[in-house]
Scaffold this motif. Sequence first.
Motif, PDB file in Angstrom:
ATOM      1  N   ARG A   1       0.340  -1.012   0.195  1.00  0.00           N
ATOM      2  CA  ARG A   1      -0.255  -0.106   0.029  1.00  0.00           C
ATOM      3  C   ARG A   1       1.125   1.011  -0.074  1.00  0.00           C
ATOM      4  O   ARG A   1       0.650   1.942  -0.658  1.00  0.00           O
ATOM      5  CB  ARG A   1      -0.989   0.083   1.246  1.00  0.00           C
ATOM      6  CG  ARG A   1      -1.914   0.949   1.330  1.00  0.00           C
ATOM      7  CD  ARG A   1      -2.210   0.922   2.695  1.00  0.00           C
ATOM      8  NE  ARG A   1      -1.711   0.980   3.762  1.00  0.00           N
ATOM      9  CZ  ARG A   1      -1.249   0.238   4.369  1.00  0.00           C
ATOM     10  NH1 ARG A   1      -1.892  -0.564   4.454  1.00  0.00           N
ATOM     11  NH2 ARG A   1      -0.242   1.231   5.689  1.00  0.00           N
ATOM     12  N   SER A   2       1.522   0.979   0.819  1.00  0.00           N
ATOM     13  CA  SER A   2       2.882   2.489   0.857  1.00  0.00           C
ATOM     14  C   SER A   2       3.464   2.557  -0.178  1.00  0.00           C
ATOM     15  O   SER A   2       3.637   3.404  -0.572  1.00  0.00           O
ATOM     16  CB  SER A   2       2.939   2.354   2.448  1.00  0.00           C
ATOM     17  OG  SER A   2       2.546   2.542   3.138  1.00  0.00           O
TER      18      SER A   2
ATOM     19  N   ASP B   1      -2.312   7.459   3.473  1.00  0.00           N
ATOM     20  CA  ASP B   1      -1.804   5.738   3.774  1.00  0.00           C
ATOM     21  C   ASP B   1      -2.599   5.913   5.072  1.00  0.00           C
ATOM     22  O   ASP B   1      -2.294   6.563   6.094  1.00  0.00           O
ATOM     23  CB  ASP B   1      -0.567   6.384   3.567  1.00  0.00           C
ATOM     24  CG  ASP B   1       0.018   4.972   3.575  1.00  0.00           C
ATOM     25  OD1 ASP B   1      -0.781   4.088   3.987  1.00  0.00           O
ATOM     26  OD2 ASP B   1       1.334   4.907   4.273  1.00  0.00           O
TER      27      ASP B   1
ATOM     28  N   ASP C   1      -0.866   6.374   9.030  1.00  0.00           N
ATOM     29  CA  ASP C   1      -0.413   5.163   8.882  1.00  0.00           C
ATOM     30  C   ASP C   1       0.202   5.256  10.340  1.00  0.00           C
ATOM     31  O   ASP C   1       1.449   5.246  10.528  1.00  0.00           O
ATOM     32  CB  ASP C   1       0.048   4.298   8.324  1.00  0.00           C
ATOM     33  CG  ASP C   1       0.295   2.312   8.615  1.00  0.00           C
ATOM     34  OD1 ASP C   1       0.085   2.249   9.585  1.00  0.00           O
ATOM     35  OD2 ASP C   1       0.717   2.202   8.044  1.00  0.00           O
TER      36      ASP C   1
ATOM     37  N   THR D   1       5.805   4.630   7.335  1.00  0.00           N
ATOM     38  CA  THR D   1       6.391   4.423   6.764  1.00  0.00           C
ATOM     39  C   THR D   1       7.240   5.334   5.275  1.00  0.00           C
ATOM     40  O   THR D   1       8.181   5.335   4.418  1.00  0.00           O
ATOM     41  CB  THR D   1       6.674   2.882   6.689  1.00  0.00           C
ATOM     42  OG1 THR D   1       5.367   2.874   5.745  1.00  0.00           O
ATOM     43  CG2 THR D   1       6.638   1.961   6.910  1.00  0.00           C
TER      44      THR D   1
HETATM   45 MG    MG Z   1       3.092   0.850   5.453  1.00  0.00          MG
END
Ligand code: MG
Lengths: 302, 326
Positions: A14-15, A136, A38, A43
Amino acid sequence: MLVFAASDKGGTGRSVTSANLAYRRALAGDEVCYLDFDFGSPTAAAVFGIPRVLDGFGHQGLHSYLWGTTDEPARIDVWASTERKTLRNRPSGSGRLVLLPADRDGGEFVTDDESLHRCVDLFLRLNAEFDVIVVDLSAGRSYAMDMVLRATSRPELRSVPARWLIYHRWTPQHVTAAADLVSGIVKAGADMGHEEEALAGAIRFVRAAVPAVGSPLLSQVPSTTARWMRAYDEKLDVMAANRGIGKTRVLGSVPLEPVLLICEQLITDEDVNGSRIANKATWQALVELSERLTDDAYWGQP
Amino acid sequence: MDATGETPRHVLTCGEVRTGLLPTRHCLDGRDAARLLALRTDEQVRVSERPNLHARSPDVLTGVDCRLPTANDAKIRAIGTVAARAVLTEGRVLQATAYFSAPAAGLDQRQPWGYYLVRPGVLVPLGRLPEQAVAAGFLARDRSAVPSGELGLGSIAEGLLGQLSRHPLLDHDVPFKSRRTRLRWAALPVQDSADASIERFTLDDDGLRTIELRLPQSTEPAAVAGLCEDLALHDWLLTTVVQKLDGIRMGAAEGAAVMNVVRPLVDHLLHLWMPSARVDRTLSPLWEVLETEPGFTRQWQTLVQRIRDQLTLQAIAAPAEASTAP
Ligand SMILES: [Mg+2]
Ligand SMILES: Nc1ncnc2c1ncn2[C@@H]1O[C@H](COP(=O)(O)OP(=O)(O)OP(=O)(O)O)[C@@H](O)[C@H]1O
């Protein structure tokens, strides 16, 4: 436009994929910002090549903003701050690419009405400034997800377009989990006052790290395996369609990329055409995804 | 503070104004502008139509008891109220200002709130006010965030903008994306009846501007705020148009893409240039200084010419399209 990035489970891509989409939109000329919501494991900064984000800043990330301890969440200009040299030269005609990092040691947190208001204010403010706002979220259902669902159900945000990307891996368990996640989102959203059809129509799936038979990475698999994989791929397609993740609801898929297997990073044109460390197919998939992200033709129907 | 309880004249006025496009598709008319800016029930919004449509909210007060920033890290505590107001120009550009003035000295002890409430927009120091150090601390650009417990005019202005942005009159479907700018200002009294002057005017890439002024002590804080709103408005216009024009990809630009950038500027911004239209007469000479250096209007005219050139180019490049258009 608000773009919420969610995934059925952790570690789906996802990220990394979202950061690449943000980067691609900026290259295409959009003003883009990326919000790391997140809160449990932020991250995003590392993907943009800014590992020491917030060093010396103290607490000025998105946690602090939503808690009300800072009024201006830190903004980091990716073009100017990234440690990757090839990213430093912002091409002419590209838009801004700004990261709003989470606090380093913020942790997941319970949101309340006050943080909800601040979240609405932040989205409104960024919407006046940016074409694309990528958010995110964490894996699965989270406080952050509930907060943005609630925020986007507010009348103030009604006319700000919002789109959802649900990332999942291409396996039976992930397909099932992604489908379940989306029913959960739509149901929770409806309870909060979202119009069900509209919300469902704003959700698309992205298959991440898909091992495509015939790709260079899998060119060595025995022909029996390849045949089996192809057949299984079709089975997965049927299964996905039965779970409401049919072709019309898939925005795209990103092939398994060797570079991303060992490093979470942006795939630049240089990586594909210059040093040739990354696959052309990955590059193509990311470009295509980024174009579809803002193309109305791919959105709307549930 | 003298024996009668009068607050002596202020020796310092500071403020921060934030400027941005009103987040809605169409500009507001005078009536809607007044509805938007009706921050108080007991006081009217001022709307004037000439020379341009300009609406100003009444001041709203925020009570504070905080440290003031200082250049030399001296600990100065001040108590009182910060005034905040919003202005809307041509129903299109929204600004929020938070500002205060301060006397040279106050009592050594905190007074009951009633004492401060009758002095709206005044922060009274405990003891003597080192006005130079506070002005310098306030304008210092290296402070990335306001430390807790210290006065944050920016967040008061931001809070007001946030409140206005939530108003149901606004649809958030902006005609073009743009950034906000912040102008921090501080005014100290002139020495020995000298003329008003601009000591320093700085611009930063991240949208922060600072200006330090020397003004006759009789200048009303609201008049200084008005001057700085006018400066900030015009600086924002310049900044925004430059950013938009620079965003056009050199050479490779397609006609439609260029027009998408240029059209909204023509429709929404070009007619807003009207420096010093509402600045207090005693302060308008300061504008003339800025007209010489850095030459605000000269820069603006250059930009307007660039826009005209783009329009002409597009007209030449697409005569066929133009003639077949209905
Ligand atoms: Mg992530
Ligand atoms: N297309 C791809 N090919 C190969 N590996 C990938 C691909 N996309 C992502 N990855 C890798 O998968 C791992 C997980 O990716 P990422 O961190 O983006 O997942 P995530 O969904 O954000 O996880 P989390 O829920 O922990 O935040 C990373 O090591 C990343 O580099």
